[in-house]
Design an enzyme around this catalytic site. Structure first.
Site, PDB file in Angstrom:
ATOM      1  N   VAL A 192       0.875  -1.183   0.000  1.00 16.85           N
ATOM      2  CA  VAL A 192       0.000   0.000   0.000  1.00 16.85           C
ATOM      3  C   VAL A 192       0.908   1.227   0.000  1.00 16.85           C
ATOM      4  CG1 VAL A 192      -1.695   1.330   1.337  1.00 16.85           C
ATOM      5  CG2 VAL A 192      -1.854  -1.169   1.274  1.00 16.85           C
ATOM      6  N   PHE A 193       0.600   2.196  -0.869  1.00 17.19           N
ATOM      7  CA  PHE A 193       1.367   3.444  -0.892  1.00 17.19           C
ATOM      8  C   PHE A 193       0.576   4.541  -0.195  1.00 17.19           C
ATOM      9  CE2 PHE A 193       2.520   7.455  -3.299  1.00 17.19           C
ATOM     10  CZ  PHE A 193       3.778   7.606  -2.729  1.00 17.19           C
ATOM     11  N   GLY A 194       1.207   5.202   0.776  1.00 17.41           N
ATOM     12  CA  GLY A 194       0.584   6.324   1.489  1.00 17.41           C
ATOM     13  C   GLY A 194       1.281   7.614   1.113  1.00 17.41           C
ATOM     14  N   TYR A 195       0.517   8.607   0.710  1.00 14.06           N
ATOM     15  CA  TYR A 195       1.093   9.908   0.341  1.00 14.06           C
ATOM     16  C   TYR A 195       0.440  11.044   1.136  1.00 14.06           C
ATOM     17  CZ  TYR A 195      -3.171  10.202  -2.414  1.00 14.06           C
ATOM     18  OH  TYR A 195      -4.494  10.227  -2.786  1.00 14.06           O
ATOM     19  N   GLY A 196      -0.395  10.681   2.090  1.00 14.82           N
ATOM     20  CA  GLY A 196      -1.067  11.665   2.954  1.00 14.82           C
ATOM     21  C   GLY A 196      -0.928  11.195   4.386  1.00 14.82           C
ATOM     22  N   SER A 197      -2.056  11.117   5.075  1.00 16.63           N
ATOM     23  CA  SER A 197      -1.992  10.787   6.503  1.00 16.63           C
ATOM     24  C   SER A 197      -1.462   9.381   6.782  1.00 16.63           C
ATOM     25  CB  SER A 197      -3.368  10.958   7.147  1.00 16.63           C
ATOM     26  OG  SER A 197      -4.302  10.098   6.527  1.00 16.63           O
ATOM     27  N   GLU A 243     -11.020   5.601   4.586  1.00 14.37           N
ATOM     28  CA  GLU A 243     -10.912   6.549   3.481  1.00 14.37           C
ATOM     29  C   GLU A 243     -12.144   6.483   2.585  1.00 14.37           C
ATOM     30  OE1 GLU A 243      -8.866   8.398   4.317  1.00 14.37           O
ATOM     31  OE2 GLU A 243      -7.375   7.252   5.396  1.00 14.37           O
TER      32      GLU A 243
HETATM   33  C1  BEZ Z   1      -2.713   8.441   1.966  1.00 15.62           C
HETATM   34  O1  BEZ Z   1      -2.154   7.910   1.023  1.00 15.62           O
HETATM   35  O2  BEZ Z   1      -2.124   8.718   2.983  1.00 15.62           O
HETATM   36  C2  BEZ Z   1      -4.136   8.755   1.827  1.00 15.62           C
HETATM   37  C3  BEZ Z   1      -4.650   8.976   0.592  1.00 15.62           C
HETATM   38  C4  BEZ Z   1      -5.965   9.269   0.467  1.00 15.62           C
HETATM   39  C5  BEZ Z   1      -6.751   9.329   1.581  1.00 15.62           C
HETATM   40  C6  BEZ Z   1      -6.197   9.126   2.804  1.00 15.62           C
HETATM   41  C7  BEZ Z   1      -4.884   8.811   2.950  1.00 15.62           C
END
Ligand code: BEZ
Length: 238
Positions: free
Chosen positions: A12-17, A113
């Site tokens: 899983v790639f996270g680019y936010g929280s 999400e």
């Molecule tokens: C995330 O990648 O961190 C993310 C992306 C969309 C919604 C919430 C978190």
């Protein structure tokens, strides 16, 4: 350069929280980046960082092709001197899940999400364009109900300075993302984030909205360790 074989398993790639709020089990996590995707605060948040009547703004990813064709000219945070906005790299964290936990982690993240996000698969890279793997990612597509798109930078900043939802203030989420991306990649300015940050800090001051002194020390220590771990990453519990 020789291309290494991509690492298997479910990622899983996270680019936010997800970068700093890791409330799910994983085998290991690695700092990495996605290419040809533009991280933008263009997704409305009616739950975590805003409400139905006063939505906040949270991140989504826009494909380079769609950005060039539909959004670049409307994006005040796109620097005029960018010849190739496709060169933008979106830094984040890839999590390798244990096979037996994939289903339950995705169930958890799908619920977390839920506000307009759909899932996609993106290639993520280490170092100088070395493919790490393909990863599952949450994206607010531009045709989803909560998508807000670009707007005047001060108007966006004002909206974010005052928005608050079930997970807290939008400004805290925004400034945490600025802090962690700076720690992950001090040598590269994220122009979208820095344009918004200037406006958000100015408007918060004008409107008397408190701003945290810096990144939460626990988050900053954790991300610094992840950066130091490089391509090896960190296993859960390390
Ligand atoms: C995330 O990648 O961190 C993310 C992306 C969309 C919604 C919430 C978190």
């Amino acid at each position: 350069m020789a291309q290494l074989a991509e690492e298997g398993g479910f990622w899983v790639f996270g680019y936010g929280s997800l970068i700093w709020k890791v409330d799910f089990p994983y085998e290991k996590r690695v700092m990495c980046y996605a290419k040809s995707l533009h991280r933008r605060f263009w997704q409305g948040s009616h739950d975590h960082r805003g409400t139905a009547t006063a939505p906040g703004r949270v991140v989504t990813l826009i494909s380079h092709e769609e950005y060039e064709n539909h959004w670049r000219a409307k994006d005040p945070t796109c620097p005029q001197d960018w010849d190739d906005a496709g060169g933008e790299r979106c830094y984040g964290v890839a999590f390798k899940l244990r096979d037996r936990e994939v289903e339950s982690v995705l169930e958890h993240l799908d619920l977390r999400e839920v506000n307009g996000y759909t899932t996609a698969t993106v290639a993520v890279f280490l170092g100088d364009d070395e493919l790490l793997t393909h990863a599952h990612v949450y994206i607010g597509r531009t045709d989803n109900m909560a998508f807000l798109g670009p707007a005047d930078t001060d108007a966006v900043a004002r909206q974010m300075v005052h928005a608050r939802g079930q997970s807290g203030r939008d400004i805290d989420y925004f400034l945490t993302l600025c802090g962690v991306t700076r720690l992950m990649r001090p040598q590269t300015e994220d122009v979208h984030l820095s344009c918004l940050e200037e406006a958000i800090l100015r408007i918060a001051k004008e409107d008397g909205v408190a701003v945290p002194a810096g990144l939460d020390p626990a988050i900053s220590t954790d991300i610094a360790r992840l950066v130091a771990a490089g391509r090896t990453g960190l296993h859960e519990g390390e």
